[in-house]
Scaffold this motif. Structure first.
Motif, short mmCIF file in Angstrom:
data_model
loop_
_atom_site.label_atom_id
_atom_site.label_comp_id
_atom_site.label_asym_id
_atom_site.label_seq_id
_atom_site.Cartn_x
_atom_site.Cartn_y
_atom_site.Cartn_z
N LEU A 178 -12.71 8.05 33.08
CA LEU A 178 -13.58 9.12 33.59
C LEU A 178 -12.94 9.89 34.75
N GLY A 179 -11.73 9.51 35.09
CA GLY A 179 -11.07 10.16 36.22
C GLY A 179 -9.65 10.57 35.88
N SER A 180 -8.67 9.87 36.46
CA SER A 180 -7.28 10.25 36.26
C SER A 180 -6.37 9.08 36.62
N VAL A 181 -5.40 8.80 35.75
CA VAL A 181 -4.41 7.77 36.06
C VAL A 181 -3.52 8.25 37.20
N GLU A 182 -2.98 9.45 37.08
CA GLU A 182 -2.13 9.98 38.14
C GLU A 182 -2.92 10.16 39.43
N GLY A 183 -4.14 10.64 39.30
CA GLY A 183 -4.98 10.82 40.49
C GLY A 183 -5.28 9.51 41.18
N GLU A 268 -3.05 13.60 30.32
CA GLU A 268 -2.23 14.09 31.42
C GLU A 268 -0.83 14.46 30.95
N LEU A 269 -0.32 13.72 29.98
CA LEU A 269 0.97 14.09 29.39
C LEU A 269 0.87 15.41 28.63
N ASP A 270 -0.31 15.69 28.10
CA ASP A 270 -0.55 16.96 27.40
C ASP A 270 -0.75 18.12 28.37
N GLY A 271 -0.77 17.84 29.67
CA GLY A 271 -0.91 18.88 30.66
C GLY A 271 -2.34 19.23 31.02
N GLU A 272 -3.31 18.40 30.61
CA GLU A 272 -4.70 18.69 30.94
C GLU A 272 -4.96 18.50 32.44
N VAL A 273 -5.93 19.20 32.96
CA VAL A 273 -6.28 19.13 34.38
C VAL A 273 -6.76 17.73 34.72
N LEU A 274 -6.25 17.18 35.82
CA LEU A 274 -6.64 15.83 36.22
C LEU A 274 -8.14 15.76 36.45
N GLY A 275 -8.75 14.76 35.83
CA GLY A 275 -10.17 14.54 36.05
C GLY A 275 -11.09 15.32 35.15
N GLU A 276 -10.55 16.21 34.34
CA GLU A 276 -11.41 16.98 33.43
C GLU A 276 -11.99 16.04 32.36
N PRO A 277 -13.24 16.27 31.94
CA PRO A 277 -13.82 15.42 30.88
C PRO A 277 -12.94 15.42 29.64
N LEU A 278 -12.79 14.25 29.05
CA LEU A 278 -11.98 14.14 27.83
C LEU A 278 -12.74 14.69 26.63
N ASP A 279 -12.02 15.23 25.70
CA ASP A 279 -12.60 15.70 24.44
C ASP A 279 -12.87 14.49 23.56
N ALA A 280 -14.15 14.17 23.35
CA ALA A 280 -14.52 12.98 22.58
C ALA A 280 -14.06 13.05 21.15
N ARG A 281 -13.73 14.22 20.67
CA ARG A 281 -13.32 14.35 19.27
C ARG A 281 -11.87 13.98 19.04
#
Length: 282
Positions: A178-183, A268-281
């Motif tokens: 629900l957060g971020s590994v890097e964060g 995060e490897l895909d470049g998504e913003v840290l902490g943004e909700p994940l796409d459940a799909r």
């Protein structure tokens, strides 16, 4: 005289580790911890001052919250005036309902989008906030995204004591889905820099700064597993099945948290913003 809970040592010895209990950490400062029964044992903080009590992380579900409230009441230290919610995850804010009349403090993001009274903090902040409990300062520090998007840690500089919430774990696998590994790695670095002697994690035993090392090592391992699986076009589940957790396999909640943590690391490897909700799909 130090303020100690009204529980006889003989009673505590008879109960052993079967029941949650308060442990004195400093004059008027306690950790409330649960025994480890193979799940994710919960911890909270209790700070008693001349005008009342501050609780750091109200327990959930309701039965847990009531047990915590009973332990605080046994201190006979006055009313609970403030509840600090270190994060909004798994119903954490609902535990504040066990302390009616208390001001509930959380990060601004923890209030956003909520419409349930029991979950709604009455005081919010963006970066830092100081709570005074008598002469003692409790510095609330925003350190998300980490375990969630809006993690808060409570630092008692006079006691060099840190209530780390969900950011730091000891004996329990961290969760960053629900957060971020890097964060979370960044947050651990920030909290390490405070120089705490005593660390109370949201889950796990009261410990020292070694909890930072354990959390950081686990997260670095997650990142390495994620990079290998991502590079080979494996799904997070496939990468988890192929990974050897080694010593991390002994952490509480370890097996069930690997896939979620890898899913976050992939994002995060895909470049998504840290902490943004994940796409459940996905």
């Amino acid at each position: 005289m130090p303020l100690l809970p009204r529980v006889a040592a003989s009673d505590r010895a008879e109960a052993g580790d079967r029941l949650p209990h308060l442990t004195g950490l400093a004059d008027g400062v306690f950790a409330y911890t649960e025994p480890n029964r193979g799940g994710t044992p919960y911890s909270a903080g209790v700070v008693a001052g001349p005008d009342g009590v501050t609780v750091i992380d109200a327990a959930v579900p309701e039965a847990r919250a009531r047990m915590l409230a009973g332990a605080v009441e046994a201190l006979d230290a006055g009313p609970v005036r403030t509840v600090v919610a270190t994060h909004d995850c798994g119903g954490h804010p609902f535990g504040s309902a066990a302390f009616p009349g208390a001001a509930v403090i959380a990060h601004t993001l923890a209030r956003a989008g909520r419409d349930t009274g029991a979950a709604l903090p009455s005081v919010t902040f963006d970066d830092r906030l100081t709570v005074h409990c008598g002469e003692r300062r409790i510095e609330l520090l925003y350190c998300g995204p980490a375990h969630t998007a809006h993690d808060v840690a409570a630092w008692l500089p006079g006691d060099r004591l840190l209530f780390a919430g969900g950011v730091v774990s000891h004996g329990t696998a961290p969760s960053a889905v629900l957060g971020s590994v890097e964060g979370m790695l960044r947050a651990v670095g920030t909290l390490r820099g405070l120089g705490a002697r005593t660390v109370v994690c949201g889950h796990g035993r009261v410990c020292g700064p070694e909890a930072f090392d354990e959390t950081e090592a686990y997260l670095r391992w997650i990142q390495s597993v994620a990079l290998k699986g991502w590079s080979q076009d494996l799904t997070p589940l496939q990468a988890a099945r192929a990974a050897d957790p080694g010593d991390f396999g002994r952490l509480a909640a370890g097996p069930e948290r690997i896939v979620g943590n890898l899913r976050r690391a992939y994002a995060e490897l895909d470049g998504e913003v840290l902490g943004e909700p994940l796409d459940a799909r996905r």
